[in-house]
Design an enzyme around this catalytic site. Structure first.
Site, PDB file in Angstrom:
ATOM      1  NE  ARG A 221      -3.960  -2.424   0.121  1.00 24.09           N
ATOM      2  CZ  ARG A 221      -4.614  -2.484  -0.758  1.00 24.09           C
ATOM      3  NH1 ARG A 221      -4.818  -1.622  -1.827  1.00 24.09           N
ATOM      4  NH2 ARG A 221      -5.558  -3.706  -0.679  1.00 24.09           N
ATOM      5  CD  GLU A 333      -5.771   3.485  -8.427  1.00 21.19           C
ATOM      6  OE1 GLU A 333      -4.426   3.332  -8.645  1.00 21.19           O
ATOM      7  OE2 GLU A 333      -6.565   2.535  -8.845  1.00 21.19           O
TER       8      GLU A 333
END
Length: 339
Positions: A221, A333
């Site tokens: 991440r 995103e």
């Protein structure tokens, strides 16, 4: 010389967005690489002594964006087969293009294999940031498999083969492109500086269940890059979307997806989460810079721009792309770098 002494004299790599298409470095600095998000794509090449990769990411009426990676050190660059690369003694950039194909798995595996081999040969075994720009990302390949899942299978095979030589999986973005084929590029550094991060709100991508593909996505991440003597270093935030656990939440609702996306980033970069990864740092959304925002539907761009202008410092400095996202039900995103 110890690793600590090496770090103490090593400033961080910087990223600059240039809308003029020149892609020049600020005075006194050198260009490690240029990535042109523009009106057409093409095979990576050398331009004015540094790698240049052109990716079709903007419509004809949109202004191209050049992402310029700059360093204080002299840069050495080269071409090897289909790879273009540069290094400055501390940082390494590599780019390769996979041409349009009925099935991408094997070609992606081969491209990653060649790139990883070159990085290791040059001594840059800490991968800290990757980008994968995939044409028709949620379309289907010649076998009826989603193209993103096809890509993920090839990437996963390459990571498995090189797992002994590279520690973990770095921050990454896998996003749609307007052209065909797949363009990928990454940054690496000398060993001993990276910490790969997960988010307590999200399932690690490499543990996704099989409904997201036979081979799950290969990325963390985020990745923290230490830089002793130059503050707390930098945190590279992967492309982040409205996912909790491994599920998309709020499909069809751009405002709520944006809320979840921002909350995910805020949790990832927080001091509490970094301490769980033994990193002595912490950030907030106000410290996220070099922001790139990907929006699936053009009608959502005004609302997303307005919200980002409120949230991020100098919000007008964020750059926006109207492209596909890795799941059909994701609308937005966001990625960036905390310093």
């Amino acid at each position: 010389m110890t690793a600590l002494n090496t770090l103490a004299r090593t400033p961080l790599l910087d990223c600059v967005f240039d809308m003029t298409s020149g892609g020049d470095a600020p005075a006194g600095r050198n260009v490690l690489a240029r990535v042109v998000y523009g009106h057409h794509g093409g095979r990576p090449t050398l331009y004015r002594g540094s790698p240049r990769i052109d990716v079709h990411m903007t419509a004809a009426d949109a202004v191209p964006v050049t992402e310029v990676w700059v360093t204080d050190r002299p840069v050495r660059s080269g071409l090897q087969d289909n790879l273009v690369y540069a290094e400055d003694g501390e940082y390494f950039f590599c780019a390769v293009r996979v041409e349009e194909s009925g099935v991408y798995r094997d070609a992606v595996r081969t491209a990653y294999d060649a790139a990883f081999r070159l990085a290791r040969q040059q001594g840059y075994t800490d991968l800290f940031r990757m980008w994968n720009l995939v044409g028709d990302i949620t379309g289907t390949n010649a076998e009826g498999t989603e193209i993103y899942q096809d890509f993920c299978a090839g990437r996963a095979l390459a990571f498995e083969e090189w797992s002994e030589h590279f520690e973990g999986m770095p921050a990454a973005t896998g996003i749609g492109a307007l052209g065909t084929g797949i363009d990928l590029y990454f940054l690496a550094c000398r060993p001993g500086r990276t910490t790969h991060l997960e988010n307590p709100r999200q399932t690690p991508a490499h543990r996704y269940p099989e409904r997201y593909g036979v081979r799950p996505p290969s990325f963390a991440r985020g990745t923290h890059l230490a830089s002793e003597g130059y503050g707390a270093g930098a945190l590279f935030v992967s492309g982040t979307a409205s996912i909790l656990g491994d599920d998309t939440v709020h499909p069809g609702d751009i405002e709520r997806q944006l809320d979840v996306t921002l909350a995910n980033i805020e949790t990832l970069v927080s001091g509490e989460n970094l301490r769980q990864h033994a990193v002595d740092a912490g950030y907030g959304l106000a410290e996220l810079g070099s922001v790139k925002v990907y929006v699936r539907d053009a009608e959502h761009l005004p609302a997303v721009r307005a919200r980002c202008a409120e949230v991020f410092p100098g919000g007008a400095g964020a750059v926006f792309f109207n492209v596909g996202i890795c799941r059909p039900d994701l609308l937005v995103e966001i990625e960036g770098i905390c310093r």
